[in-house]
Each structure stands twice: as C-alpha cells, then as structure tokens.
Design a protein around this motif. Sequence first.
Motif, PDB file in Angstrom:
ATOM      1  N   PRO A  90       0.788  -1.230   0.000  1.00 21.95           N
ATOM      2  CA  PRO A  90       0.000   0.000   0.000  1.00 21.95           C
ATOM      3  C   PRO A  90       0.828   1.294   0.000  1.00 21.95           C
ATOM      4  N   ILE A  91       1.897   1.308   0.741  1.00 24.79           N
ATOM      5  CA  ILE A  91       2.689   2.538   0.819  1.00 24.79           C
ATOM      6  C   ILE A  91       3.379   2.814  -0.518  1.00 24.79           C
ATOM      7  N   LEU A  92       3.927   1.760  -1.086  1.00 25.34           N
ATOM      8  CA  LEU A  92       4.572   1.898  -2.394  1.00 25.34           C
ATOM      9  C   LEU A  92       3.547   2.277  -3.444  1.00 25.34           C
ATOM     10  N   ASP A  93       2.376   1.631  -3.388  1.00 25.19           N
ATOM     11  CA  ASP A  93       1.310   1.877  -4.342  1.00 25.19           C
ATOM     12  C   ASP A  93       0.890   3.343  -4.310  1.00 25.19           C
ATOM     13  N   ALA A  94       0.671   3.861  -3.104  1.00 24.67           N
ATOM     14  CA  ALA A  94       0.249   5.254  -2.953  1.00 24.67           C
ATOM     15  C   ALA A  94       1.304   6.191  -3.528  1.00 24.67           C
ATOM     16  N   ARG A  95       2.544   5.866  -3.258  1.00 26.47           N
ATOM     17  CA  ARG A  95       3.614   6.741  -3.719  1.00 26.47           C
ATOM     18  C   ARG A  95       3.742   6.734  -5.243  1.00 26.47           C
ATOM     19  N   LEU A  96       3.639   5.537  -5.835  1.00 26.69           N
ATOM     20  CA  LEU A  96       3.745   5.427  -7.293  1.00 26.69           C
ATOM     21  C   LEU A  96       2.588   6.145  -7.992  1.00 26.69           C
ATOM     22  N   THR A  97       1.375   5.895  -7.487  1.00 26.81           N
ATOM     23  CA  THR A  97       0.199   6.520  -8.088  1.00 26.81           C
ATOM     24  C   THR A  97       0.326   8.040  -8.064  1.00 26.81           C
ATOM     25  N   LYS A  98       0.703   8.546  -6.902  1.00 30.16           N
ATOM     26  CA  LYS A  98       0.824   9.993  -6.737  1.00 30.16           C
ATOM     27  C   LYS A  98       1.873  10.565  -7.695  1.00 30.16           C
ATOM     28  N   ALA A  99       3.012   9.893  -7.755  1.00 28.51           N
ATOM     29  CA  ALA A  99       4.104  10.383  -8.601  1.00 28.51           C
ATOM     30  C   ALA A  99       3.711  10.351 -10.071  1.00 28.51           C
ATOM     31  N   ARG A 100       2.966   9.319 -10.475  1.00 29.85           N
ATOM     32  CA  ARG A 100       2.622   9.198 -11.894  1.00 29.85           C
ATOM     33  C   ARG A 100       1.583  10.225 -12.324  1.00 29.85           C
ATOM     34  N   ILE A 101       0.588  10.439 -11.462  1.00 27.27           N
ATOM     35  CA  ILE A 101      -0.412  11.471 -11.780  1.00 27.27           C
ATOM     36  C   ILE A 101       0.282  12.833 -11.864  1.00 27.27           C
ATOM     37  N   SER A 102       1.122  13.114 -10.878  1.00 25.07           N
ATOM     38  CA  SER A 102       1.805  14.411 -10.843  1.00 25.07           C
ATOM     39  C   SER A 102       2.691  14.600 -12.058  1.00 25.07           C
ATOM     40  N   SER A 103       3.397  13.532 -12.434  1.00 23.21           N
ATOM     41  CA  SER A 103       4.313  13.683 -13.549  1.00 23.21           C
ATOM     42  C   SER A 103       3.551  13.893 -14.856  1.00 23.21           C
ATOM     43  N   GLU A 104       2.434  13.208 -15.010  1.00 20.54           N
ATOM     44  CA  GLU A 104       1.638  13.406 -16.220  1.00 20.54           C
ATOM     45  C   GLU A 104       1.085  14.833 -16.272  1.00 20.54           C
ATOM     46  N   ALA A 105       0.619  15.319 -15.119  1.00 20.01           N
ATOM     47  CA  ALA A 105       0.086  16.686 -15.068  1.00 20.01           C
ATOM     48  C   ALA A 105       1.176  17.701 -15.404  1.00 20.01           C
ATOM     49  N   LYS A 106       2.356  17.452 -14.897  1.00 19.10           N
ATOM     50  CA  LYS A 106       3.472  18.371 -15.151  1.00 19.10           C
ATOM     51  C   LYS A 106       3.821  18.417 -16.636  1.00 19.10           C
ATOM     52  N   VAL A 107       3.846  17.248 -17.260  1.00 24.17           N
ATOM     53  CA  VAL A 107       4.162  17.188 -18.692  1.00 24.17           C
ATOM     54  C   VAL A 107       3.098  17.939 -19.502  1.00 24.17           C
ATOM     55  N   LEU A 108       1.819  17.736 -19.137  1.00 23.78           N
ATOM     56  CA  LEU A 108       0.746  18.434 -19.851  1.00 23.78           C
ATOM     57  C   LEU A 108       0.890  19.946 -19.699  1.00 23.78           C
ATOM     58  N   ASP A 109       1.209  20.387 -18.498  1.00 27.28           N
ATOM     59  CA  ASP A 109       1.381  21.813 -18.235  1.00 27.28           C
ATOM     60  C   ASP A 109       2.497  22.375 -19.105  1.00 27.28           C
ATOM     61  N   ARG A 110       3.581  21.676 -19.133  1.00 26.36           N
ATOM     62  CA  ARG A 110       4.729  22.123 -19.908  1.00 26.36           C
ATOM     63  C   ARG A 110       4.388  22.208 -21.406  1.00 26.36           C
ATOM     64  N   CYS A 111       3.754  21.150 -21.922  1.00 24.32           N
ATOM     65  CA  CYS A 111       3.368  21.136 -23.331  1.00 24.32           C
ATOM     66  C   CYS A 111       2.399  22.270 -23.653  1.00 24.32           C
ATOM     67  N   TYR A 112       1.390  22.445 -22.783  1.00 24.91           N
ATOM     68  CA  TYR A 112       0.386  23.471 -23.047  1.00 24.91           C
ATOM     69  C   TYR A 112       1.021  24.862 -23.117  1.00 24.91           C
TER      70      TYR A 112
END
Lengths: 224, 269
Positions: free
Chosen positions: B59-81
């Motif tokens: 669970p701890i690893l899962d939470a961390r991975l999920t959070k990091a992946r959502i954040s990283s995708e959002a960051k990439v979209l922001d940068r592209c936009y």
Amino acid sequence: MSKRPATETSDPALTSKRPKPPSGVTMSLERIRLEHIPESYRVYGALFRDVSNASFLQAQLISRNPEFEYAFVDASTVLSRAHLLAAVWNAVYTSVEGNLRTPNVHSEVVASLNINNNIADGYRRWGITPDKTKDLVVVKILSSPDTLGDAQQEKDVWTRLTAQVKGRPVQLTDQEIAQVTDWQKVRKYYKMNGAPVLDQTKDEAEKRKKMESLAIMGMALRGL
Amino acid sequence: MTEPTTEFPPPKILTLSSTHKPILITQGAEGRLYKTPSPFQPNQFCALKYRPPKPYRHPILDARLTKARISSEAKVLDRCYREGVPVPAVLAKDAAAGWMMIEWIEGEPVRVGINTWLGERPEDDAALDTTQEDETPLIDLMKRMGVAVGALHRTGVVHGDLTTSNMMLRPWADDRLPNGHGDKTEKAKAVAGDVVVIDFGLAMQSQSDEDRAVDLYVLERAFASTHPRAERLFHHILDSYRESFKKAPGVLHKLEDVRMRGRKRSMLG
C-alpha cells in the motif's frame, strides 16, 4: 464572450435544471452550480464595483468575525468566471475531503487561487487589501441547505451581504469580470509572461481562453 | 470493499453529485478514463483519468507510485500546453486520490479518421490505387501529425506511446477542409481537424535523439500495423517532422539505427 462555440457542449438537460432567480427580488447574487461535490452544498457569488469599505471588511476577516465568513477576492486578480470557480471548487472539494490547509473553506478559496503553497502570499495577492481593493468578488459557501428553502436562504445571504459591503453590485459574468481584470497583474501572478502559447495566439478571445487554462492549470499543479 | 466485483468501483470523486452519470471511456492496464461533467465549467465535459489502487502492490509503495505518476503526467501536460503543443489542459487533480481532470477533446481519434478515409477497400489494393484518387487531405493530416510530434519533441517531452489512437482530431471551428482542397466530401471531413496529442501516462522529459527516435519508431510500427493500407504514406509524417525543429534531422538519422535493432537498446556491452 470568450467561449468557443466549437468546443462547448450545450446540453438542454443540463441547462434546464438551472432555476431562475426568485421573481420579485432584484439581486446580483447568484447561486453557483458545481459538479462533483455533495448536493447539500450551496455556493453563492457576487461582484461589487467601487467598494469603499475594503479596510473595514479586511479587519473583520482578521478578527475572525463570524458574521463576515466570506471569501473576499480582489476582482482585479480574477480573469474569468471559470478561473474563480476553479478555486471555489477546489476549496469545497478540499473541505469535503477534510484536507483544508487554511482555517476554513472561505480562506481556502483565496489560497486556492495561488500557484504556490504560500498561504500568506495567496491572501496578499488575491485577497482583499485595504486601500487597494476597488472591486470585490464575494463567495459564500454553505455546507447545508436552509430549512426554510433555497429561495429564503439566497435572500438572507443577499440582505446581509448588501448591508456589509459598500459597493455597487453587478452580475458575476465573464463580461463584468473582464472589465476589472488587471491583465498585467494576472500575467505576473500566473507566470504567463513569455509563455509561447500566448505569443502564438493572435485572436484575442482565444488568447484569453488560453490564459484562463494556464491559470487553472497553475492552480491545479500548485506546489509541483 | 475488498471483495472482487465485476464492475470496477468508480473513484470516490465520481460518486458525489453530478448532473450526468460518468461514462467509462477506456480502461487500460494502469488506469481508467471517464467522461464526466466539468466540475466548474457549466455545460462542458471533462475527462477524468483515474489510477485505481493496485491490490498486489504494497500500500505505501502503491500510494507513492500513483501519486508520482499522476503528478508527472500533469506536469508534462502543463509544460506542453505552455509551449503551445496541442494537448488537453489540466483542470484539477488529487494525486493522492489517484485522479486528475483534463479538458475534454471533441472529435475522433486519428485512427478512426484515417480508417474512415481508407474506407472498405481490400487490402491488396494499396499498390494499385496510387494514381486513382487525390490523397491530398490524408497527406495533409499526416503532415499535421508530424508537426504535432515535432512540437512535442522540441518542448523536451517524449510521449512514450505514440499511436494514431493517442492523437485526436479536434474538429475545426469553421467547416474548413484540409489545405483549401475544396473537396466537401464526407471522406475529406474524416481527416479534417487539429491534431491533439493525448495520454501522457508514459511520457518523460528528454532531449536525447535516441529517446525521440524511439518515439518515432513506436509510431511507425503502430501506424504500419493499424493502417497497413496507408503505410506507404508514413514518410509524410517524417518529412514534416524534419522541418519542425532544429534537431529533427539528427533524430531521423538516429531512427535508422533504431529500425535496425528495434526499440530496445542492446544491453550487451
């Protein structure tokens, strides 16, 4: 005015659910509908021009006067309705989830407009400032409907608000907001200067739409 | 709560009030995409991308991975936009809860547009019909795809999963058709519109020719298997890519190496 008809989804089923304001009462208060928050929530918004008692209002906030539990937003820092509502939605959602970073849902609205996690900085830039705030957006968030009904609640909120805020109420529309937006300030606060997407966009309405998106994205990515 | 159900439980955010029921659009290995009303734009929809918790992970690893992946995708979209790459804007996110809401892109995937254009012709027809009809509208779309990928790479982002399903054809506001072609047929309409790149779940920031070339290689392979009848036109994507930023010719050079050895770099010395 800044809506692009091509991307807008108009659905009669959605619009028909919006009730007209109660007849006989002329008010610039609006009940704001948001999605994905509990149905019990009631959100009201208004815009006041040429506010003369900003210092008094801010003093009430600082002294935590319960009669003045509103989100007061300096309207010059707001670039559109959607921009404002993104912050309102975020505040309500954060409150529902029990993750408020500020004392209450109303202060959370102001802090949510910021693109970083510095709360004091958020209040200073987007909040009400003595002697500086001329035009004021007011948002009132209630977590439960009134037992006397929505119309009565709306009337009560408006009666109290107009007694407290000394200014000229206007409708909280994109057009009215655009009249008081300080674009230079908005560009600075949301780090839009030099953003290639804005230089590439020639059409003015299109450009504002992109600025709105950039601001909302900055808020959504706060702290990243 | 933990007992398996046939229908996936929606994320909590979608169980709160909304005027329209959310619609499950796609379901991948990592996440799900729903179409649901925008939280604060009346009469507009948004796409909600949700990465559900993985029961097989700690669970701890899962939470961390999920959070990091959502954040990283959002960051990439922001940068592209910001950089003017056509991508959906981010509206809201709760990385800890595993979701983000992004702008709903109208239109069909490029895959559908190209297939509509190609129609029902038999596959072995491909070589014959080169002179039969005017392919300008389709070639024009290929060029716009090359420009979009070029803009993405210029920004310093590689997509990681470029396919014709991960590009949308957003209809033009006016009824304009490709390249002033004047061909007002349904066919030409199928390949009209702005190319918008979506699904940055595997994207990363990289400026290396190697990573960019692999991105193109993945697209080339995906294109060939999805649209075998249009494979001979793929070079139009690369041609317009070449013109789209300074380092593009170097990337195309590298692409030839990648073609020789495949997507994975040899791990042997």
